[in-house]
Design a protein around this motif. Structure first.
Motif, PDB file in Angstrom:
ATOM      1  N   MET A 133      -7.351  -4.772  -2.891  1.00 18.74           N
ATOM      2  CA  MET A 133      -6.857  -3.739  -3.794  1.00 18.74           C
ATOM      3  C   MET A 133      -7.151  -4.190  -5.222  1.00 18.74           C
ATOM      4  SD  MET A 133      -5.516  -1.616  -1.560  1.00 18.74           S
ATOM      5  CE  MET A 133      -4.344  -0.515  -2.394  1.00 18.74           C
ATOM      6  N   LEU A 134      -6.837  -3.349  -6.197  1.00 21.14           N
ATOM      7  CA  LEU A 134      -6.922  -3.790  -7.580  1.00 21.14           C
ATOM      8  C   LEU A 134      -5.856  -4.859  -7.815  1.00 21.14           C
ATOM      9  CD1 LEU A 134      -7.477  -0.387  -9.449  1.00 21.14           C
ATOM     10  CD2 LEU A 134      -9.185  -2.088  -8.756  1.00 21.14           C
ATOM     11  N   PRO A 143     -16.528   2.649  -1.515  1.00 24.40           N
ATOM     12  CA  PRO A 143     -16.039   2.162  -0.216  1.00 24.40           C
ATOM     13  C   PRO A 143     -15.187   0.904  -0.369  1.00 24.40           C
ATOM     14  CG  PRO A 143     -18.327   1.526  -0.516  1.00 24.40           C
ATOM     15  CD  PRO A 143     -17.978   2.418  -1.674  1.00 24.40           C
ATOM     16  N   PHE A 144     -14.207   0.774   0.531  1.00 22.23           N
ATOM     17  CA  PHE A 144     -13.267  -0.340   0.459  1.00 22.23           C
ATOM     18  C   PHE A 144     -13.845  -1.557   1.185  1.00 22.23           C
ATOM     19  CE2 PHE A 144     -10.924   3.736   0.939  1.00 22.23           C
ATOM     20  CZ  PHE A 144     -10.554   3.861  -0.395  1.00 22.23           C
ATOM     21  N   THR A 383      -2.058   5.772  -1.955  1.00 27.75           N
ATOM     22  CA  THR A 383      -2.791   4.607  -2.452  1.00 27.75           C
ATOM     23  C   THR A 383      -3.219   3.688  -1.312  1.00 27.75           C
ATOM     24  OG1 THR A 383      -1.693   4.629  -4.616  1.00 27.75           O
ATOM     25  CG2 THR A 383      -2.613   2.529  -3.882  1.00 27.75           C
ATOM     26  N   ILE A 384      -2.347   3.510  -0.321  1.00 27.14           N
ATOM     27  CA  ILE A 384      -2.606   2.509   0.718  1.00 27.14           C
ATOM     28  C   ILE A 384      -3.248   3.060   1.978  1.00 27.14           C
ATOM     29  CG2 ILE A 384      -0.745   1.018  -0.097  1.00 27.14           C
ATOM     30  CD1 ILE A 384       0.999   2.085   2.164  1.00 27.14           C
ATOM     31  N   TYR A 490       3.067  -7.534  -1.408  1.00 28.81           N
ATOM     32  CA  TYR A 490       1.801  -8.246  -1.295  1.00 28.81           C
ATOM     33  C   TYR A 490       0.598  -7.439  -1.776  1.00 28.81           C
ATOM     34  CZ  TYR A 490       2.392  -5.548   3.002  1.00 28.81           C
ATOM     35  OH  TYR A 490       2.661  -4.554   3.899  1.00 28.81           O
ATOM     36  N   LEU A 491       0.782  -6.157  -2.118  1.00 29.37           N
ATOM     37  CA  LEU A 491      -0.329  -5.380  -2.670  1.00 29.37           C
ATOM     38  C   LEU A 491      -0.835  -5.995  -3.969  1.00 29.37           C
ATOM     39  CD1 LEU A 491       0.901  -1.698  -2.135  1.00 29.37           C
ATOM     40  CD2 LEU A 491      -0.810  -2.943  -0.790  1.00 29.37           C
ATOM     41  N   GLU A 492       0.073  -6.583  -4.700  1.00 22.10           N
ATOM     42  CA  GLU A 492      -0.244  -7.187  -5.984  1.00 22.10           C
ATOM     43  C   GLU A 492      -0.568  -8.666  -5.775  1.00 22.10           C
ATOM     44  OE1 GLU A 492       2.206  -6.767  -9.981  1.00 22.10           O
ATOM     45  OE2 GLU A 492       3.071  -8.261  -8.643  1.00 22.10           O
ATOM     46  N   LYS A 493      -1.659  -9.143  -6.350  1.00 24.48           N
ATOM     47  CA  LYS A 493      -2.141 -10.503  -6.071  1.00 24.48           C
ATOM     48  C   LYS A 493      -1.125 -11.572  -6.468  1.00 24.48           C
ATOM     49  CE  LYS A 493      -6.327 -11.844  -6.393  1.00 24.48           C
ATOM     50  NZ  LYS A 493      -7.685 -12.221  -6.860  1.00 24.48           N
TER      51      LYS A 493
END
Length: 516
Positions: A133-134, A143-144, A383-384, A490-493
């Motif tokens: 993710m960002l 593409p992811f 978003t996810i 955990y989306l955020e580093k």
């Protein structure tokens, strides 16, 4: 609003209430066998059995390289008479240990919903590969892609990601059996069978055992822990991420004022993030949230208990304070009768900007294209869902070699009506957690909460933990942590790395306690 609707909206699913019924299991094609140039080479498939794909890989965690085996497979569940009833799909990661060495810890991992597959913790936090993710957790441009997870928990123990029946590839054998798994009791009993069978077939009864759950997965873990103890499985620890054990704490029902006070500090954190608070409250998030907690647990609680007995002067004072801590106008607070439910808050906070904030992560926001609507989509889910859905399908087929034409249900779609097995009460497994802790004083509990989580607010979790009725020594077995993130911290580093460090400390401490 019914409790089923509340859970569907407030936890992980956020999909249409008219989800299709669980499909009958289809024939699963065997995974393809790829010739390995040499055993242990990353990405090469080893010999497989029916409905199983086994591959070898390498990953760098904390600057150290680990070789591991990935196994994607079905485990069949049968009745006492030996009749097949369901197949549970799981993905496991193991690291070989030298002959005679102690067994590594093993963690059984469950997501929530009910109706969410394990893909979220699998490819978001714990597994050796993760969705990129960002840095702030937002949606990247497609593409992811998957990247190696330097914060994977694989160095702490072997990992088993479990998809309950009706999620991922897991299915009941017949449509008439599916209903039995879509219930609190049926769900927990089927996962108990899975854990017992996994420990038996993989000869792991002598391993330290941990349960890891997120959202409704924490509810599952608490219920399972008590029953596992009755089957002779003494856990070393339970890790609860974005926890909900007592649904009374999050159900905005008539006559249940508890959630209004328990959600308030999360409203305050959200208003802080979006710069909707007075200047003096914008200076220090932790101090402001603590102030809101103190008021919510005292004056606000008393005001809610008084109901219509509040004097006009008392009501004006509560309206002013509630407006101050939520960023909503005094008029709106007054019109809502001092009771702000989560759906209203997320749509009203940024109404002046024609935007709505996320429920699972209130830092996220999106355009409110239908301001007159009473509810809408959750910007967190939008978003996810695309990156996790596309990448789990690609990952299982391309990297792990597991082939199936079934739809992999990541978030809803495989479960219809959920039986909460309550009539006049609320679903609650906090008693199960308390009983397990009393039966096994060596078991430790780790609890992680996000400040910007409006699905399972941190103050509601604190309330549940404070009402377990534990003795002081048992209370010391609980470790809590808060993160400046949302439901899926955990989306955020930065929060991903901090969660890993905190869990590593917890595992080390629980292992030390077990060896004393």
């Amino acid at each position: 609003m019914s409790r089923l609707r509340l859970v569907t909206v407030f936890l992980l699913i956020f999909v249409s209430a008219a989800v299709p019924q669980l499909q009958a299991a289809q024939a699963h094609p065997l995974s393809e066998t790829k010739a390995a140039d040499k055993e242990g080479e990353p990405g090469k498939t080893l010999p497989i059995t029916a409905k199983t794909a086994v591959t070898r890989h390498k990953v760098s965690i904390g600057g150290k390289e680990y070789s591991y085996t990935a196994t994607a497979s079905f485990l069949p569940l049968t009745s006492e008479a030996g009749e097949p009833e369901a197949e549970i799909f799981s993905t496991s990661y193991t690291i070989d240990t030298p002959q005679g060495a102690p067994k590594r810890p093993i963690m059984f991992v469950f997501n929530g919903g009910p109706g969410a597959a394990s893909a979220w913790l699998h490819l978001g936090a714990l597994g050796p590969r993760r969705v990129e993710m960002l840095p702030d957790g937002n949606l990247p441009a497609p593409p992811f892609r998957l990247v190696d997870n330097g914060s994977s928990w694989l160095d702490l123990g072997d990992l088993v990601f479990v998809d309950p029946v009706g999620t991922g590839y897991s299915r009941a054998g017949k449509p008439d059996l599916a209903k039995g798994y879509a219930s609190v009791r049926g769900d927990i009993e089927s996962l108990l069978k899975f854990v017992r069978l996994y420990l038996t077939r993989n000869e792991r009864w002598s391993s330290p055992v941990y349960l890891v759950g997120e959202s409704y997965g924490t509810f599952r873990c608490a219920g399972m822990a008590d029953q596992l103890a009755e089957h002779g499985v003494a856990l070393n620890g339970i890790i609860l991420i974005s926890s909900v054990l007592n649904f009374q704490t999050i159900s905005f029902d008539n006559g249940n004022d508890l959630p209004y006070q328990l959600f308030l500090p999360s409203y305050t954190a959200t208003a802080w993030y979006h710069k909707k608070l007075a200047p003096e409250l914008m200076q220090d998030l932790e101090r402001t949230v603590t102030e809101a907690e103190n008021w919510a647990g005292s004056e606000y609680q008393l005001a809610l208990n008084k109901g219509d007995r509040l004097t006009p002067g008392e009501r004006r004072e509560v309206v002013a304070k509630l407006s101050r801590y939520t960023g909503l106008s005094p008029a709106m607070v007054d019109n809502l009768n001092l009771r702000i439910d989560g759906r209203t808050f997320v749509r009203e906070l940024l109404r002046d900007q024609r935007r709505t904030v996320g429920y699972m992560d209130s830092r996220f926001n999106a355009a409110n294209v239908d301001p007159a609507a009473s509810s809408g989509f959750d910007p967190t889910v939008t978003t996810i869902r695309p990156p996790y859905t596309s990448l789990v399908n690609n990952y299982l087929r391309e990297e792990l070699g597991f082939k199936s034409d079934l739809e992999y249900y990541t978030l809803g779609g495989g479960i219809g009506h959920w039986d909460w097995e309550t009539k006049n009460g609320y679903a609650d497994t906090s008693d199960n957690l308390r009983n397990t802790m009393a039966k096994n004083p060596y078991m430790k509990v780790f609890v992680a909460s996000g400040l910007f989580d409006l699905a399972t607010p941190h103050f509601a979790t604190d309330y549940t933990l404070a009402h377990l009725g534990l003795t002081p020594p048992l209370r010391q077995n609980i470790t809590t942590h808060r993160y400046r993130s949302g439901h899926m911290m955990y989306l955020e580093k930065e929060s991903l790395a901090q969660l890993k460090r905190d869990v590593a400390d917890f595992i080390a401490a629980s292992s030390k306690a077990a060896n004393q």
